[in-house]
Design a protein around this motif. Structure first.
Motif, short mmCIF file in Angstrom:
data_model
loop_
_atom_site.label_atom_id
_atom_site.label_comp_id
_atom_site.label_asym_id
_atom_site.label_seq_id
_atom_site.Cartn_x
_atom_site.Cartn_y
_atom_site.Cartn_z
N LEU A 1 0.78 -1.28 0.05
CA LEU A 1 -0.10 -0.05 0.15
C LEU A 1 0.68 1.34 -0.08
O LEU A 1 0.27 2.50 -0.07
N HIS A 2 2.26 1.17 0.20
CA HIS A 2 3.15 2.31 0.09
C HIS A 2 2.69 3.26 1.36
O HIS A 2 2.68 4.44 1.07
N LYS A 3 2.33 2.73 2.48
CA LYS A 3 1.77 3.47 3.54
C LYS A 3 2.86 2.86 5.03
O LYS A 3 2.83 1.79 4.96
N ASP A 4 2.68 3.81 6.01
CA ASP A 4 3.20 3.26 7.08
C ASP A 4 2.30 2.26 7.74
O ASP A 4 0.84 2.58 7.80
N TYR A 5 2.83 1.16 8.40
CA TYR A 5 1.93 0.30 8.93
C TYR A 5 1.01 0.61 10.16
O TYR A 5 -0.17 0.35 10.14
N SER A 6 1.68 1.78 10.97
CA SER A 6 0.74 1.95 12.11
C SER A 6 -0.22 2.62 11.54
O SER A 6 -1.27 2.61 12.28
N LEU A 7 -0.30 3.17 10.65
CA LEU A 7 -1.54 4.21 9.94
C LEU A 7 -2.58 3.08 9.53
O LEU A 7 -3.68 3.34 9.55
N ILE A 8 -1.96 2.13 8.81
CA ILE A 8 -2.73 1.29 8.40
C ILE A 8 -3.55 0.36 9.37
O ILE A 8 -4.73 0.38 9.30
N SER A 9 -2.90 0.03 10.41
CA SER A 9 -3.47 -0.62 11.35
C SER A 9 -4.56 0.20 12.14
O SER A 9 -5.43 -0.71 12.55
#
Length: 186
Positions: free
Chosen positions: A100-108
């Protein structure tokens, strides 16, 4: 025009959604899980007709960008599990971040706030549903299933299966009613 669609979890879903657009006379450029692109912009009148037909078939048009991201996450996880090619050193956070080319903490955080379940729990629930399916088809041994779904051992798979279902994999196979859940309802 890109249109995002909720509850698309398999190739039959792609076919069903494709038919809805075809029946409405709307040409598509591409269609994949959760996402469809039309050749031309779709009028509001046609969108209302399509939304109605999608809902009658169990789908839903996603207008909110947060819901679009959540649907992408779900589709990535479901597709990964369906591939039956998860290494035992697979790291969900790395997979989703790079996809997703995004930071995992934001995704989570986004996922957990909107789905009332953590990403890790969702991933485990999806894997357990795949284990149920594979057990019922009787194509693979428990050792093979364990290996294909990234478990470090059969014992780990069995313990996780029991904690989620209340049964061991062997007990589950012997049941007359197999209590499987649709993937889009998890």
């Amino acid at each position: 025009m890109k249109i995002f669609i909720k509850n698309m979890v398999c190739n039959r879903c792609i076919s069903a959604v494709s038919k809805i657009f075809e029946d409405a006379g709307i040409a598509t450029v591409s269609i994949k899980l959760g996402e469809l692109e039309t050749e031309l912009p779709v009028t509001e009148e046609n969108l209302k007709i399509i939304e109605k037909n999608l809902q009658q078939t169990g789908f839903e048009r996603i207008k909110d960008s947060t819901q679009q991201i959540i649907e992408k996450i779900k589709n990535l996880i479901i597709t990964k599990i369906s591939s039956l090619d998860i290494a035992d050193d697979f790291v969900l956070s790395e997979f989703l971040s790079s996809s997703l080319h995004k930071d995992y903490s934001l995704i989570s955080k986004t996922f957990s706030q909107h789905e009332n379940v953590t990403l890790e729990q969702f991933f485990i629930l999806q894997k357990i549903e795949k284990v149920k399916e594979l057990l019922l088809y009787n194509e693979f041994t428990l050792t093979e299933i364990s290996s294909k779904l990234g478990y470090k051992s059969v014992q780990h798979l069995s313990a996780q299966f029991r904690s989620i279902t209340g049964f061991t994999p062997t007990e589950f196979k012997k049941l007359k009613v197999h209590n499987r859940q649709a993937l889009d309802l998890i």
